[in-house]
Design a protein around this motif. Structure first.
Motif, short mmCIF file in Angstrom:
data_model
loop_
_atom_site.label_atom_id
_atom_site.label_comp_id
_atom_site.label_asym_id
_atom_site.label_seq_id
_atom_site.Cartn_x
_atom_site.Cartn_y
_atom_site.Cartn_z
N VAL A 534 -7.81 3.87 2.51
CA VAL A 534 -7.99 3.56 1.09
C VAL A 534 -6.71 3.87 0.32
O VAL A 534 -6.33 3.14 -0.60
CB VAL A 534 -9.19 4.35 0.52
CG1 VAL A 534 -9.36 4.05 -0.96
CG2 VAL A 534 -10.46 4.02 1.29
N GLN A 535 -6.04 4.96 0.70
CA GLN A 535 -4.77 5.28 0.05
C GLN A 535 -3.76 4.17 0.27
O GLN A 535 -2.98 3.82 -0.63
CB GLN A 535 -4.24 6.60 0.60
CG GLN A 535 -2.96 7.08 -0.08
CD GLN A 535 -3.18 7.43 -1.54
OE1 GLN A 535 -4.08 8.20 -1.88
NE2 GLN A 535 -2.36 6.86 -2.41
N LYS A 536 -3.77 3.58 1.45
CA LYS A 536 -2.88 2.45 1.73
C LYS A 536 -3.21 1.27 0.82
O LYS A 536 -2.30 0.59 0.30
CB LYS A 536 -3.02 2.04 3.20
CG LYS A 536 -2.20 0.82 3.61
CD LYS A 536 -0.71 1.08 3.54
CE LYS A 536 0.08 0.01 4.29
NZ LYS A 536 -0.19 -1.36 3.87
N VAL A 537 -4.51 1.00 0.60
CA VAL A 537 -4.91 -0.08 -0.31
C VAL A 537 -4.38 0.21 -1.72
O VAL A 537 -3.85 -0.69 -2.40
CB VAL A 537 -6.44 -0.24 -0.33
CG1 VAL A 537 -6.88 -1.19 -1.44
CG2 VAL A 537 -6.94 -0.73 1.03
N LEU A 538 -4.53 1.45 -2.18
CA LEU A 538 -4.07 1.81 -3.52
C LEU A 538 -2.54 1.68 -3.63
O LEU A 538 -2.03 1.13 -4.62
CB LEU A 538 -4.50 3.24 -3.84
CG LEU A 538 -4.01 3.83 -5.16
CD1 LEU A 538 -4.44 2.96 -6.33
CD2 LEU A 538 -4.51 5.25 -5.34
N ASP A 539 -1.83 2.14 -2.62
CA ASP A 539 -0.37 2.02 -2.65
C ASP A 539 0.07 0.57 -2.67
O ASP A 539 1.01 0.19 -3.39
CB ASP A 539 0.23 2.73 -1.43
CG ASP A 539 0.03 4.23 -1.47
OD1 ASP A 539 -0.24 4.76 -2.57
OD2 ASP A 539 0.10 4.88 -0.40
N ASP A 540 -0.63 -0.27 -1.88
CA ASP A 540 -0.30 -1.69 -1.87
C ASP A 540 -0.55 -2.33 -3.23
O ASP A 540 0.22 -3.18 -3.69
CB ASP A 540 -1.11 -2.41 -0.80
CG ASP A 540 -0.59 -2.12 0.61
OD1 ASP A 540 0.51 -1.55 0.72
OD2 ASP A 540 -1.29 -2.45 1.59
N ARG A 541 -1.63 -1.92 -3.89
CA ARG A 541 -1.93 -2.51 -5.20
C ARG A 541 -0.88 -2.11 -6.23
O ARG A 541 -0.56 -2.89 -7.13
CB ARG A 541 -3.34 -2.09 -5.65
CG ARG A 541 -4.44 -2.78 -4.86
CD ARG A 541 -5.84 -2.39 -5.29
NE ARG A 541 -6.84 -3.08 -4.50
CZ ARG A 541 -8.16 -2.90 -4.61
NH1 ARG A 541 -8.63 -2.03 -5.52
NH2 ARG A 541 -8.99 -3.58 -3.85
N ARG A 542 -0.37 -0.92 -6.12
CA ARG A 542 0.71 -0.52 -7.02
C ARG A 542 1.96 -1.36 -6.78
O ARG A 542 2.66 -1.76 -7.72
CB ARG A 542 1.02 0.96 -6.83
CG ARG A 542 -0.07 1.88 -7.38
CD ARG A 542 0.12 3.32 -6.93
NE ARG A 542 -0.88 4.20 -7.53
CZ ARG A 542 -1.11 5.45 -7.15
NH1 ARG A 542 -0.42 5.96 -6.13
NH2 ARG A 542 -2.03 6.18 -7.75
N ARG A 543 2.23 -1.67 -5.52
CA ARG A 543 3.37 -2.54 -5.20
C ARG A 543 3.10 -3.97 -5.67
O ARG A 543 4.03 -4.67 -6.09
CB ARG A 543 3.63 -2.50 -3.70
CG ARG A 543 4.07 -1.13 -3.19
CD ARG A 543 4.28 -1.14 -1.70
NE ARG A 543 5.40 -2.02 -1.34
CZ ARG A 543 5.66 -2.41 -0.09
NH1 ARG A 543 4.88 -2.00 0.91
NH2 ARG A 543 6.69 -3.20 0.15
N MET A 544 1.85 -4.41 -5.60
CA MET A 544 1.52 -5.74 -6.12
C MET A 544 1.77 -5.82 -7.62
O MET A 544 2.29 -6.81 -8.13
CB MET A 544 0.05 -6.07 -5.81
CG MET A 544 -0.28 -6.24 -4.36
SD MET A 544 -2.07 -6.41 -4.10
CE MET A 544 -2.18 -5.98 -2.36
N ALA A 546 3.91 -4.15 -9.24
CA ALA A 546 5.35 -4.14 -9.45
C ALA A 546 6.02 -5.41 -8.98
O ALA A 546 7.22 -5.59 -9.19
CB ALA A 546 5.97 -2.94 -8.74
N GLY A 547 5.26 -6.30 -8.34
CA GLY A 547 5.83 -7.54 -7.84
C GLY A 547 6.48 -7.42 -6.50
O GLY A 547 7.21 -8.32 -6.07
N GLU A 548 6.24 -6.33 -5.79
CA GLU A 548 6.88 -6.12 -4.50
C GLU A 548 6.07 -6.70 -3.35
O GLU A 548 6.59 -6.85 -2.24
CB GLU A 548 7.09 -4.61 -4.27
CG GLU A 548 8.00 -3.97 -5.30
CD GLU A 548 8.06 -2.46 -5.16
OE1 GLU A 548 7.43 -1.95 -4.19
OE2 GLU A 548 8.70 -1.81 -5.99
N LEU A 549 4.80 -6.98 -3.58
CA LEU A 549 3.93 -7.58 -2.56
C LEU A 549 3.15 -8.72 -3.19
O LEU A 549 2.84 -8.68 -4.39
CB LEU A 549 2.94 -6.54 -2.01
CG LEU A 549 3.45 -5.49 -1.01
CD1 LEU A 549 2.30 -4.56 -0.63
CD2 LEU A 549 4.01 -6.17 0.24
#
Length: 895
Positions: A534-544, A546-549
């Motif tokens: 779940v932490q990985k999902v949250l980190d990915d959403r933060r990158r999304m 920011a436009g990084e993913l």
């Protein structure tokens, strides 16, 4: 279960905390600490026998109760109610004994004890309550039943009111029988006490503070209830064509399926009554009513259910025979579906269609035995005794308001005619119907009783009939006074959706607001430790953000909910494991991995956008499809300003709720004019899940399309999902939305976002090459005819839309207009994190080589409709070979 065991993090959880704080385990302490009188007298064997006898009457006295108005059979022998069964003799009748917990007397003779027990438990009211494990509720019922002693204390005014309502019910049936000869009406004759019962339910609930009562019932007695309780005119029922008016788009429905609402005056203030529409599927209206009540309670902030009350009417055979009853009762005390208890009324005419032999009707002793699964008390009452009926009502309503639990009233009556007025019941039930033909009506018997008691004279009784008949002849209502100018404080204005434009509508939001919402739903307000995945999902959403993913499906869906909550709309999502998402993609609720109690360590990001946001409720529902979907339908038809979403675990699980889909969701507007914005998410796709889970049966929903009744969409992009969900509330239209949501795409970012490795953005200069040549509309699903997608120079591959430095694009229209030619999200691509915009274009997937030889779903560009049709989303199948030039056909054309 105690107050601290519940999550205090949402309006839903706060409601449970308030409920348990008032009615939880702590509230039972005063009852549990009371010593039982006479408990120390157990040294005498006879004394112990007397206490056992008292307990036996509480369990089994109902079997000797005088409940059948026809008195067809003698009660079966019950040896446990015989003093000799416990070794007591006639000599003991004059001995005095301690009565233990028997209310009314502490010590008296055995003969007096037996008389009291027979009066309390073996009269015209028989009670089942000893299956309840809660001592407080059992003692409350014992005090009410044993203190009454079969003497119901009915006042003179109430006696007259009961006779008036019986007269209204009987006279109406006779009036219809002669005025509309041979027409089906599913007569209430034999069960006229139902009208007096409902009249008392409304008055008693109003006395407790009820402002709204929502009722559901099958066809038996429905016309009588409409006319005598709801205030519906007979003219509107019998002069409307069965198939609707010729100039109306509605198909209409038979009169005994109709619903109605009105505001009536009571001695305790106005009460809004609503009778839910119901098809012939009898008990399916049960969860629909509960959903409608929950929506009204949420709107009022009525956490404990004081102001809005569900009253559900059952038939005896349907109650024990249809599984949706069990499903509805099972969810009645769960957090997401609680109503604060319902009042259940069984019209027990002792025959199901043409079957009355208990050996064929059910496998239980009583039709109400299903109520025991939720420990609901059952009050069996002889329908031939209106005063006993009034007592049962008072007890049931008071119990519901005291403990906020379900309560059943089993109105034992009979059916004077056949299943309908064209049926001949003597053909299959000669024994029963010979007795019925010789039996006077309930009104006649009660009128004679009041004359014998000198409450009324015979001329006054006759005058009641004459006045009632005269009012019917003049087309007047027999119900309580209807308040035509009453304005409900919490009423909903559905008129704004009656003639709304279903066409273009802005669904976009500004880049700055989108960034703000992304920040709010990816920020932890409390320190909790998430699971690593779940932490990985949250980190990915933060990158999304920011436009990084590239933006994935779950993040786009959460953004859609956040954007609606942001402007004050409410969102309600339910389904099996919907908080997490069956495919581990949604994660709308975060759990602390180190928590030690259920009430701590839970965080719902969508509840923390800002202080004036709408309410967000997400529910992991019980393992039911039919009842839960019906509940959500009822909720959606009562609140147009809430996005109501039901998600199936797999799309084919909706099979178990086909009655709801066929009889309510897809046809409710055509039959009854009932608008509904319910959204169904049905995971769909051939992705290795076996033959059942591979298909949500798209073809069934396409077959159900007619007269623009529903929307059926197969999105494959997060942008599509974002706009579909927003459009459900932003448009001035309320139509059901069926989404065939993909499974493998949910947790991944493949084929999802403009700028990704598998997609191309077609610039405006090349938009013509991807434009459909026309669009056909059939049943609300728009079908583009043919679309060509070219590759090579100047084709779809010529312009690759890429994000700026470190950026990726979520295809969101700058002006938010749906239905522009050439693309689903015509307008501008907002690039998250950079705020940049590109030229208008459309997302055209580029099939991966590994998928070139098999059929797959892909998004179809919205197109300018032909011949007045509306733009919409279509489906396409890639060619059977190669990845180059493609001719793509709308799948719907071959259906």
């Amino acid at each position: 279960m105690n107050v601290p065991d519940w999550h205090p993090t949402s309006p839903l959880y706060a409601g449970n905390a308030a409920y348990l704080e008032q009615f939880g385990d702590d509230a039972l302490t005063p009852w549990l600490n009371q010593p039982l009188p006479g408990a120390a007298a157990g040294s005498d064997a006879a004394q112990v026998a007397v206490l056992r006898l008292i307990n036996a009457y509480r369990y089994l006295g109902v079997r000797q109760a005088d409940l059948d108005p026809l008195r067809r059979f003698e009660p079966p022998p019950t040896p446990e109610l015989d003093p000799a069964h416990y070794g007591l003799t006639e000599a003991d009748l004059t001995r005095e004994f301690e009565t233990g917990s028997l209310f009314g007397v502490e010590r008296t003779t055995l003969a007096d004890i037996l008389q009291r027990l027979n009066n309390a438990y073996c009269g015209h009211v028989g009670v089942e309550y000893m299956h309840i494990t809660d001592v407080a509720r059992k003692r409350w019922l014992q005090e009410r039943i044993e203190s009454a002693q079969g003497r119901f204390g009915v006042s003179i005014d109430l006696k007259k009111q009961l006779l008036k309502r019986l007269t209204d019910a009987e006279t109406l049936e006779k009036f219809l029988h002669t005025r509309h000869v041979g027409q089906k009406r599913f007569s209430l004759e034999g069960g006229e006490s139902l009208i007096a019962l409902l009249d008392q339910v409304i008055a008693r609930c109003a006395r407790h503070g009820a402002k709204e009562i929502v009722m559901g019932m099958a066809h038996r007695g429905r016309i009588n209830v409409l006319a005598n309780i709801m205030g519906c005119s007979l003219e509107s029922l019998y002069e409307e064509p069965l198939n609707g008016y010729p100039d109306s788009p509605l198909s209409g429905d038979v009169k005994y399926h109709k619903g109605f609402s009105s505001d009536i005056a009571t001695p305790y203030g106005p009460v809004h009554l609503a009778l839910a529409f119901n098809p012939s599927h009898l008990e399916i209206v049960h969860p629909v009513v509960r959903g409608s009540v929950r929506a009204r309670q949420d709107r009022r902030g009525d956490v404990l259910g004081y102001e809005v009350v569900p009253v559900i009417l059952h038939g005896d055979a349907a109650l024990s025979g249809q599984g949706v009853v069990m499903e509805s009762l099972n969810m009645s005390q769960t957090r997401g579906f609680r109503n604060g208890g319902a009042i259940h009324i069984v019209i027990n005419n002792q025959i199901g269609f043409t079957t009355s032999d208990p050996r064929d009707v059910r496998s239980t002793l009583y039709c109400t035995d299903v109520a025991k699964m939720v420990e609901a008390p059952v009050l069996h009452v002889n329908g031939g005794d209106p005063e006993a009926v009034a007592f049962a009502v008072q007890t049931a309503v008071d119990f519901r308001y005291t403990f906020h639990k379900n309560c059943f009233i089993d109105l034992v009556c009979y059916r004077r005619h056949g299943h309908n007025e064209q049926d001949e019941p003597l053909a299959t039930q000669p024994l029963m119907y010979r007795r019925i033909q010789a039996h006077p009506s309930t009104r006649v018997l009660y009128a004679q009783r009041l004359v014998d008691e000198s409450v009324l004279s015979q001329s006054q009784v006759d005058d009641l009939v004459d006045v009632c008949r005269e009012r019917l002849e003049h087309g007047e209502s027999l119900s309580s006074p209807i308040l035509s100018d009453f304005k409900a404080t919490y009423g909903m204005d559905w008129g704004r959706f009656k003639h709304g434009d279903p066409g273009e509508v802005p669904t976009a939001i500004s880049a700055s607001r989108l960034d703000f919402l992304g920040e709010r739903i990816t920020t932890l307000q409390h320190e909790i430790e998430l699971h690593s995945r779940v932490q990985k999902v949250l980190d990915d959403r933060r990158r999304m953000r920011a436009g990084e993913l590239p933006v994935d499906w779950g993040y786009a869906e959460n953004l859609a909910y956040a954007s609606l909550l942001d402007v004050g709309y409410n969102v309600r999502v339910s389904g099996q494991d919907s908080a997490r998402g069956t495919f581990f993609h949604r994660h709308a609720v975060w759990h602390d991995q180190k928590r030690e109690r259920r009430q701590s360590g839970v965080y719902v990001p969508l509840e923390h956008i800002h202080g004036r946001q709408g309410d967000f409720t997400i529910i992991d529902s019980l393992l039911s499809e039919e009842a839960v979907l019906a509940f959500e339908y009822g909720y959606a038809t009562a609140d147009p300003d809430t996005l109501v979403v039901w998600e199936a675990q797999f799309g084919d699980f909706a099979n178990g709720a086909q009655v709801v889909i066929d009889q309510f969701i897809t046809s409710g507007e055509a039959k009854w004019g009932r608008l509904c914005g319910l959204t169904l998410m049905l995971p769909h796709g051939l992705e290795g899940q076996g033959p059942e889970h591979s298909s949500a049966r798209l073809e069934r929903y396409l077959q159900l399309c007619a007269q623009e009744n529903i929307q059926v969409c197969v999105p494959t992009l997060p942008a599509q999902m974002f706009h579909l969900l927003r459009r459900q509330l932003v448009r001035p239209v309320r139509k059901p939305l069926v989404i065939m949501s993909p499974k493998s795409l949910l947790p991944s970012r493949r084929h999802l976002v403009a700028g990704g490795p598998e997609q191309r953005v077609v610039p405006a200069s090349h938009r013509r090459s991807a434009r459909a040549t026309g669009c056909q509309t059939r049943g609300g699903v728009q079908r583009p005819r043919v679309v060509r997608s070219r590759s090579g120079p100047g084709g779809a591959r010529a312009g690759r839309g890429r994000a700026g430095a470190g950026g990726a694009a979520l295809s969101l229209p700058g002006d938010g207009v749906q239905g522009r030619p050439g693309c689903l999200s015509a307008g501008r691509d907002i690039r998250l994190g950079t705020g940049r915009t590109d030229e208008p274009g459309c997302v055209v997937p580029d099939p991966a080589p590994s998928q070139s030889l098999r059929t797959r779903w892909a998004p179809f560009p919205l197109c300018r409709p032909a011949r007045g049709g509306r733009a919409g989303v279509g489906l396409r199948i890639p060619p059977s070979g190669g990845t180059g030039s493609a001719v793509e056909r709308c799948v719907g054309e071959s259906l």
